[in-house]
Design an enzyme around this catalytic site. Sequence first.
Site, PDB file in Angstrom:
ATOM      1  N   MET A   1       0.841  -1.181   0.000  1.00  0.00           N
ATOM      2  CA  MET A   1       0.000   0.000   0.000  1.00  0.00           C
ATOM      3  C   MET A   1       0.884   1.241   0.000  1.00  0.00           C
ATOM      4  O   MET A   1       1.710   1.412   0.885  1.00  0.00           O
ATOM      5  CB  MET A   1      -0.905   0.021   1.230  1.00  0.00           C
ATOM      6  CG  MET A   1      -1.884  -1.138   1.263  1.00  0.00           C
ATOM      7  SD  MET A   1      -3.075  -1.007  -0.075  1.00  0.00           S
ATOM      8  CE  MET A   1      -3.817  -2.610   0.009  1.00  0.00           C
ATOM      9  N   HIS A  94      -6.824   3.495  -5.616  1.00  0.00           N
ATOM     10  CA  HIS A  94      -5.441   3.046  -5.784  1.00  0.00           C
ATOM     11  C   HIS A  94      -4.994   2.327  -4.522  1.00  0.00           C
ATOM     12  O   HIS A  94      -5.104   2.866  -3.415  1.00  0.00           O
ATOM     13  CB  HIS A  94      -4.518   4.234  -6.070  1.00  0.00           C
ATOM     14  CG  HIS A  94      -3.204   3.818  -6.668  1.00  0.00           C
ATOM     15  ND1 HIS A  94      -3.030   3.646  -8.018  1.00  0.00           N
ATOM     16  CD2 HIS A  94      -2.015   3.514  -6.097  1.00  0.00           C
ATOM     17  CE1 HIS A  94      -1.784   3.269  -8.257  1.00  0.00           C
ATOM     18  NE2 HIS A  94      -1.149   3.174  -7.102  1.00  0.00           N
ATOM     19  N   SER A  95      -4.497   1.104  -4.681  1.00  0.00           N
ATOM     20  CA  SER A  95      -4.008   0.295  -3.575  1.00  0.00           C
ATOM     21  C   SER A  95      -5.118   0.149  -2.529  1.00  0.00           C
ATOM     22  O   SER A  95      -6.167  -0.405  -2.831  1.00  0.00           O
ATOM     23  CB  SER A  95      -2.733   0.916  -3.002  1.00  0.00           C
ATOM     24  OG  SER A  95      -1.982  -0.014  -2.273  1.00  0.00           O
ATOM     25  N   MET A  96      -4.946   0.641  -1.315  1.00  0.00           N
ATOM     26  CA  MET A  96      -6.010   0.559  -0.325  1.00  0.00           C
ATOM     27  C   MET A  96      -7.306   1.147  -0.870  1.00  0.00           C
ATOM     28  O   MET A  96      -8.410   0.645  -0.609  1.00  0.00           O
ATOM     29  CB  MET A  96      -5.611   1.289   0.956  1.00  0.00           C
ATOM     30  CG  MET A  96      -6.703   1.320   2.017  1.00  0.00           C
ATOM     31  SD  MET A  96      -6.328   2.400   3.436  1.00  0.00           S
ATOM     32  CE  MET A  96      -6.644   4.028   2.694  1.00  0.00           C
ATOM     33  N   GLY A 122      -6.436   0.204  -9.044  1.00  0.00           N
ATOM     34  CA  GLY A 122      -5.034   0.415  -9.360  1.00  0.00           C
ATOM     35  C   GLY A 122      -4.125  -0.180  -8.299  1.00  0.00           C
ATOM     36  O   GLY A 122      -4.307   0.079  -7.109  1.00  0.00           O
TER      37      GLY A 122
END
Length: 452
Positions: A1, A94-96, A122
């Site tokens: 993350m 994005h990520s988390m 993402g």
Amino acid sequence: MAIEPLSITRPTPPPTPQPDPPAGPAPALLCLPYAGGAAGAYHGLRGACGAVEVVAVQLPGRENRIAEPPEFSVPRLTDEIAPHTARPYALYGHSMGARIAFEVARELRRRGLPPPLRLYAGAAHPPDRRVPLAATADLPDEAFIDQLVRRAGAPEELRDVPELRELLLPVLRADFTWIKRYRYAPEPPLDVPVVAFAGLGDAEVPPGDMLGWARHTRAGFALRTLRGGHLFVRDGSAELARLITADLAGPGPGRGTDPPPVQDDEIHVRVFPAGEPPGTPGAGAGGPSRAVDRAGGLAVEVTVRGGAVGAAVGLPAAYGAARDAARDAFPGAAHGPVHGASPGAGRGGGSGDGPGDGLGPGEREQLADAAEEDRPWLELRARTARRALSRAGAHAQAAAGFPDLAAPGPWPADAGWQVTFLPLHTPLGEALAAVAEPRGRTRLSADVWTDR
């Protein structure tokens, strides 16, 4: 993350009206940040998405909400996002933020609100998979920060600037606590197309891992790989914006019969029902080259620009079913791989044991030594890899076999070839595609049929 301190909260409208406005309202792209990030993480998308309005959602405890405690909840975030559902919109996380966006989409469905046009994920593990970096949440501050800098793209200054650490640590701790405590609850897949974006240099979430997002939609799935690492939303925002705007203007993932334009370092994979026709064949030197394989109702088409390519697909159910039949017919016998059974004999069948598709003595020995539950997948990997190489014209490489069937891949082969494996999640069940291509074609894109 990934984490990074930025400062812009949300984009401002363009200073002058567009000369030719569209008939309906332009879609909004609602963006959710990565762990430790804020709305300013999406500053690079501002003005790069054309008519698409980028709306960055601000989480508490950061930027203009810094006075608030950093903890958040999906229901409260959904309350903030709900007013935007009155117009066409898409979600990007994005990520988390991708995991949050996924849960927001499910909460909007529970409330009976209009769904997003797309869910964009993402640099994120699928929600039913654990996040390896979440294990750092309980580390002491120094070790915690070191892991984030080394693995997640956190700024080096986080180690050296006390003021920055004091500012960001509470947010980081809150975000990683949320990630660690997150538990996926099974629900029906979303009726929303999902498009996953991966960074070519992202060791934390490699592109192949993101194929698992296909399990969570029945409206089509696509994967696109961008140049950059885990923070490509920062470093490659122009390319990301181009891909998003093109996708929103198109028919959606898995809906077209031809692949998008393929670049020199790219491999495009299309997964579709076997009854549909493949894409238009390539023409001329330097143009697209395509390979198609079918297995038990499933088809895979691989496209590269110039050069040769080979493809093979299979469903492990065929191997497991053949082995179960042998066990029932001969109880008490020792059952290894069913070498005489063609993968085309069952539901998961492929194109049969053609030239280059059989197993060598070294591979048979590996299968005999493997745990019984692993044998169908290992045998499937060996057979599809050999068949893909053979169909690419690399017959000597196919005949040479593979020394380690459990190696994650790509598998190198002589004369500059390699075999890449793609785990596929389809309405017909789990499947495996093998792609044989010259080394150097490193960027993967895919469109996967997920309609149920």
